[in-house]
Design an enzyme around this catalytic site. Structure first.
Site, mmCIF file in Angstrom:
data_model
loop_
_atom_site.group_PDB
_atom_site.id
_atom_site.type_symbol
_atom_site.label_atom_id
_atom_site.label_comp_id
_atom_site.label_asym_id
_atom_site.label_seq_id
_atom_site.Cartn_x
_atom_site.Cartn_y
_atom_site.Cartn_z
ATOM 1 N N ASP A 97 109.444 5.240 94.627
ATOM 2 C CA ASP A 97 108.441 5.901 95.646
ATOM 3 C C ASP A 97 108.728 4.862 96.958
ATOM 4 O O ASP A 97 109.079 3.744 96.800
ATOM 5 C CB ASP A 97 107.110 5.600 95.287
ATOM 6 C CG ASP A 97 106.522 6.754 94.235
ATOM 7 O OD1 ASP A 97 107.290 7.892 94.282
ATOM 8 O OD2 ASP A 97 105.458 6.281 93.377
ATOM 9 N N LYS A 98 108.538 5.444 98.085
ATOM 10 C CA LYS A 98 108.666 4.710 99.467
ATOM 11 C C LYS A 98 108.177 3.491 99.297
ATOM 12 O O LYS A 98 108.791 2.310 99.564
ATOM 13 C CB LYS A 98 108.153 5.526 100.615
ATOM 14 C CG LYS A 98 108.086 4.792 101.663
ATOM 15 C CD LYS A 98 107.380 5.726 102.889
ATOM 16 C CE LYS A 98 107.600 4.751 104.330
ATOM 17 N NZ LYS A 98 106.623 5.699 105.315
#
Length: 355
Positions: free
Chosen positions: A174-175
């Site tokens: 995830d970012k």
């Protein structure tokens, strides 16, 4: 230039693991042509005006239809039209067909973005990804991604199996999750890594800070993960329609303010897996904007400094600290460890009461 798959077998390579970005397909793009027949009320109308009114429910505006005319995507009574035909007067009984072509993926461009390279050879590269860096281009993140950085760093050697937007990408983080990630530089490495992930033959250990002290101190969560029926932005443990997911967890240390440091080992890689599974146990990750909103600091004896540290931590407290696998080409066993970044360590120190 990105390498293209050498043979049709590459089509069987699974999509990247941990893929949290779903693309919304245009319902019209690539579909069969839209056909409409002019009624008596259309007699004498401009072609573009008639089509805009007739196809308003399909979401096609007059300007979009004019563009499709210019692209040769509109025909009338079987004859292709051009941009100048927008002004043509319609006769009752004429039949128009409008084709909306599927959108083409934008080709990511190389960008000189610093990379923390942990390991690299001719076949693959292991990166220590910082929080805040998106793995591949998606809606809202057209560039400035890890893919853009890899294209600059690896050049023509990057595997093309992942497609135009995801060259070399076998799995993702995830970012706002930091830590270790492997990417393929050749097609054979990509196929080999994808097979390892499919067999769950990859060692992945994540360090996280969660709310509460899980009891017992170790366990396993087995719960299928799918889209939350109440909030499409979230994933959830679902009874049907999801993908099987297994997370092993253990408490490393009890911390102050009703928090704990844990390690999570993944068998599978599903969207938001650790975040969803720990939240399902009642122990969401500290700082998680999706699954931890209900937990507020300060209720369980936190000091002012601890409250400030938690409120100032703007992401989920999750770090991919261990990545191990057998090299898909050489057969060598590789294992990498990455210490948590500075923001994670500062939060940990505050919750321990250090200093």
């Amino acid at each position: 230039m990105i390498q293209q798959p050498a043979d049709p077998a590459t089509a069987a390579v699974p999509p990247p693991v941990d893929d949290g970005d779903e693309d919304e397909d245009d319902a019209l793009a690539g579909a069969a042509p839209l056909t409409v027949t002019a009624g008596a009320e259309a007699e004498g109308l401009r072609l573009d005006k008639w089509l805009a009114e007739a196809l308003a429910a399909a979401g096609l505006t007059r300007s979009r239809l004019q563009a499709l005319l210019a692209e040769g995507q509109v025909s009338l009574d079987g004859a292709p039209l051009a941009a100048a035909d927008a002004k043509r007067k319609v006769r009752a009984g004429q039949v128009a067909a409008v084709t909306v072509p599927a959108p083409e993926d934008a080709v990511p461009q190389p960008q000189d973005i610093p990379l923390a390279v942990v390991y690299e050879d001719a076949e693959l590269i292991v990166i220590d990804k910082p929080a805040g860096l998106v793995v591949h281009p998606a809606a809202g993140n057209a560039d400035g991604t890890l893919v853009n950085a890899l294209l600059h760093h690896c050049g023509a050697s990057l595997s093309g199996i992942g497609g135009v937007r995801r060259p070399g990408i076998v799995h993702r983080l995830d970012k706002d999750t930091s830590g270790l990630l492997v990417a393929a530089k050749t097609d054979r490495a990509h196929q080999g890594l994808a097979a390892l992930f499919a067999r769950h033959d990859i060692e992945r250990v994540y360090r996280a800070i969660v709310w509460g002290l899980p009891q017992p101190r170790a366990g396993t969560v087995e719960g299928a993960i799918g889209r939350s029926p109440s909030n499409r932005q979230k994933m959830a443990v679902v009874k049907s329609g999801g993908k099987p997911a297994t997370t092993h967890w253990r408490v490393v240390e009890a911390l102050g303010g009703d928090t704990a440091l844990i390690d999570c080992t993944l068998e599978t890689g599903r969207t938001h897996q650790i975040r969803v599974h720990m939240a399902s146990l009642g122990h969401p990750l500290v700082g998680d904007p999706l699954y931890g909103k209900a937990r507020k600091p300060g209720r369980r004896g936190m000091s002012a400094g601890q409250v400030a540290a938690v409120e100032g931590f703007r992401r989920q407290a999750l770090h991919a600290g261990v990545l191990g696998f057998v090299h898909p080409v050489s057969g060598e066993r590789l294992r990498f460890e990455s210490p948590p970044p500075a923001d994670f360590l500062a939060l940990l120190a505050a919750l321990r009461g250090d200093g």
